[in-house]
Scaffold this active site. Structure first.
Site, PDB file in Angstrom:
ATOM      1  N   ALA A  58       0.774  -1.262  -0.016  1.00  0.00           N
ATOM      2  CA  ALA A  58       0.103  -0.049   0.191  1.00  0.00           C
ATOM      3  C   ALA A  58       0.833   1.457   0.157  1.00  0.00           C
ATOM      4  O   ALA A  58       0.706   2.190  -0.911  1.00  0.00           O
ATOM      5  CB  ALA A  58      -1.057  -0.078   1.177  1.00  0.00           C
ATOM      6  N   ASP A 244      -4.021  -2.510   3.762  1.00  0.00           N
ATOM      7  CA  ASP A 244      -4.453  -1.796   2.620  1.00  0.00           C
ATOM      8  C   ASP A 244      -5.365  -0.791   2.704  1.00  0.00           C
ATOM      9  O   ASP A 244      -5.041   0.348   1.971  1.00  0.00           O
ATOM     10  CB  ASP A 244      -4.554  -2.671   1.319  1.00  0.00           C
ATOM     11  CG  ASP A 244      -3.494  -3.363   1.060  1.00  0.00           C
ATOM     12  OD1 ASP A 244      -3.215  -4.474   1.487  1.00  0.00           O
ATOM     13  OD2 ASP A 244      -2.804  -2.841   0.073  1.00  0.00           O
TER      14      ASP A 244
HETATM   15  O1  MRU Z   1      -1.149  -7.044  -3.439  1.00  0.00           O
HETATM   16  P1  MRU Z   1      -0.146  -6.509  -2.688  1.00  0.00           P
HETATM   17  O2  MRU Z   1       1.157  -7.330  -2.621  1.00  0.00           O
HETATM   18  O3  MRU Z   1      -0.088  -5.332  -3.057  1.00  0.00           O
HETATM   19  O4  MRU Z   1      -0.531  -6.458  -1.364  1.00  0.00           O
HETATM   20  C1  MRU Z   1      -0.007  -6.137  -0.064  1.00  0.00           C
HETATM   21  C2  MRU Z   1      -0.506  -6.293   1.228  1.00  0.00           C
HETATM   22  O5  MRU Z   1      -1.511  -6.855   1.306  1.00  0.00           O
HETATM   23  C3  MRU Z   1       0.338  -5.723   2.281  1.00  0.00           C
HETATM   24  O6  MRU Z   1       0.007  -6.571   3.486  1.00  0.00           O
HETATM   25  C4  MRU Z   1      -0.193  -4.427   2.453  1.00  0.00           C
HETATM   26  O7  MRU Z   1      -0.089  -3.433   1.312  1.00  0.00           O
HETATM   27  C5  MRU Z   1       0.552  -3.673   3.732  1.00  0.00           C
HETATM   28  S1  MRU Z   1       2.104  -3.292   3.056  1.00  0.00           S
HETATM   29  C6  MRU Z   1       2.889  -2.226   4.149  1.00  0.00           C
END
Ligand code: MRU
Length: 355
Positions: A58, A244
């Site tokens: 995120a 997210d």
């Molecule tokens: O689909 P992604 O890899 O972008 O998903 C990322 C996540 O779900 C993470 O846990 C979230 O973004 C937190 S990152 C600090």
């Protein structure tokens, strides 16, 4: 797009960097096999990098989108300010449709919109670059602060389970869930980590283990379905994940599989922590079920890294995120404090004054 190959030695290497008017990113889709940096010189490539998850996580998505908008602005070929702003708006729209769930993306776009000010096109361009740099710095400092705060929750000798990747790769800074783990280790606490592989795209197996090994933190990789087994055996002291988007009522969207881990942790009396900067809080949503959940290609489920693992033509579903209710969250760790239930007040408080 210019691609450059470099071997990383430590995670102090910058995973996102603004260099001579270009955006350099570490291509996460190729890790851990190849450590490739890509120099992006136009906004179309940045939108694609987000969609194809060359950059993911995120906070990282928000930072890259901000730089991408600044890149887009640099490429607009008019000196008429109204025409320029109309084209800039279209560029922002392209970013807004890249990935739907992480609110950091939309927070970054809205900050860039506000920053699009100045008497001339040249001044607006400059102001956009400055704002992107500011967003980048703000995220780095937020993850450092929340990691230090969250480290208080970790005791010496703890084994922590984490899901997906919420480290330097996902934040361009210290990390959130992994940041807390790193900070606790820096405080002299011994600990080890269980990393779930995180099907379908294997962020845990590919990225989290890679980051932790670089940091010298002991890590054991498990498949997603093994978490309950290790909890039942008493081998997990707490679970820490990133987020997210956190709605005003504390419902938290994170990588698919997070909800199942929260239910398991609760059933075994294990603390379940969410670590996220305040840029991940979305007070405009009163309920977590309003959070848009990204549905990705079924091919990511029927194939692993291009190899088919299911019969041709089988139906597959691929929601990329799920929502965990606040009843299953022990605390939310932000850079402005650790919040406990009831979450509505605490989330409002830490969000006030957030730029
Ligand atoms: O689909 P992604 O890899 O972008 O998903 C990322 C996540 O779900 C993470 O846990 C979230 O973004 C937190 S990152 C600090």
């Amino acid at each position: 797009m210019f691609v450059l190959s470099i071997i990383l030695r430590t995670m102090t290497t910058k995973t996102i960097e603004w260099l001579d008017g270009k955006l350099r990113i570490l291509d996460q889709s190729r890790l851990p096999r190849e450590q490739i940096f890509a120099d992006l010189d136009n906004y179309h490539d940045v939108v694609l990098a987000i969609k194809e998850m060359k950059v993911r996580g995120a906070p990282a998505i928000g930072i890259v989108a901000a730089y991408g908008i600044a890149l887009g602005a640099a490429g607009i070929k008019t000196t008429n300010k109204d025409d320029f702003l109309a084209q800039l708006n279209q560029i922002m729209q392209a970013f807004a449709t890249s990935r739907p769930t992480a609110v950091n993306l939309f927070q970054a776009i809205s900050k860039m919109k506000k920053a699009a000010e100045g008497d001339s096109v040249t001044e607006v361009r400059k102001s956009l670059i400055n704002e992107a740099r500011r967003i980048h710095q703000e995220e780095i400092s937020a993850t450092e602060k929340l990691s230090r705060l969250g480290a208080r929750l970790i005791r010496d000798g703890f084994t922590v389970l984490t899901h997906c990747n919420a480290g330097s790769l996902a934040t361009a800074g210290y990390g959130t869930a992994l940041g807390v783990i790193k900070a606790a280790r820096e405080q002299g606490k011994k600990m080890s980590v269980f990393a779930t592989e995180t099907r379908p795209l294997l962020q845990g197996a590919r990225l989290t283990t890679w980051e932790l090994m670089q940091e010298g933190i002991p890590v054991t990789l498990i498949t997603d379905s093994m978490a309950g087994y290790f909890m039942k055996r008493g081998e997990i002291d707490c679970v820490i994940v990133g987020a997210d988007r956190i709605a005003a009522n504390g419902y938290t969207a994170n990588k698919i599989g997070t909800y199942a881990l929260a239910v398991l942790a609760n059933a075994h009396g294990i603390p379940f922590y969410v670590a996220a900067p305040t840029s991940t809080i979305d007070l405009s949503l009163t309920s977590g079920y309003q959070i848009p959940i990204e549905e990705r290609s079924p091919e990511e489920v029927t194939h692993i890294q291009g190899v088919a693992i299911a019969p041709v033509g089988v139906k597959a579903a691929n929601p990329a995120f799920d929502v965990t209710p606040p009843s299953h969250v022990t605390a939310i760790i932000t850079e402005k404090g650790i919040i406990r239930a009831p979450y509505t007040e605490g989330l409002k408080e830490v969000s006030s004054g957030s730029s």
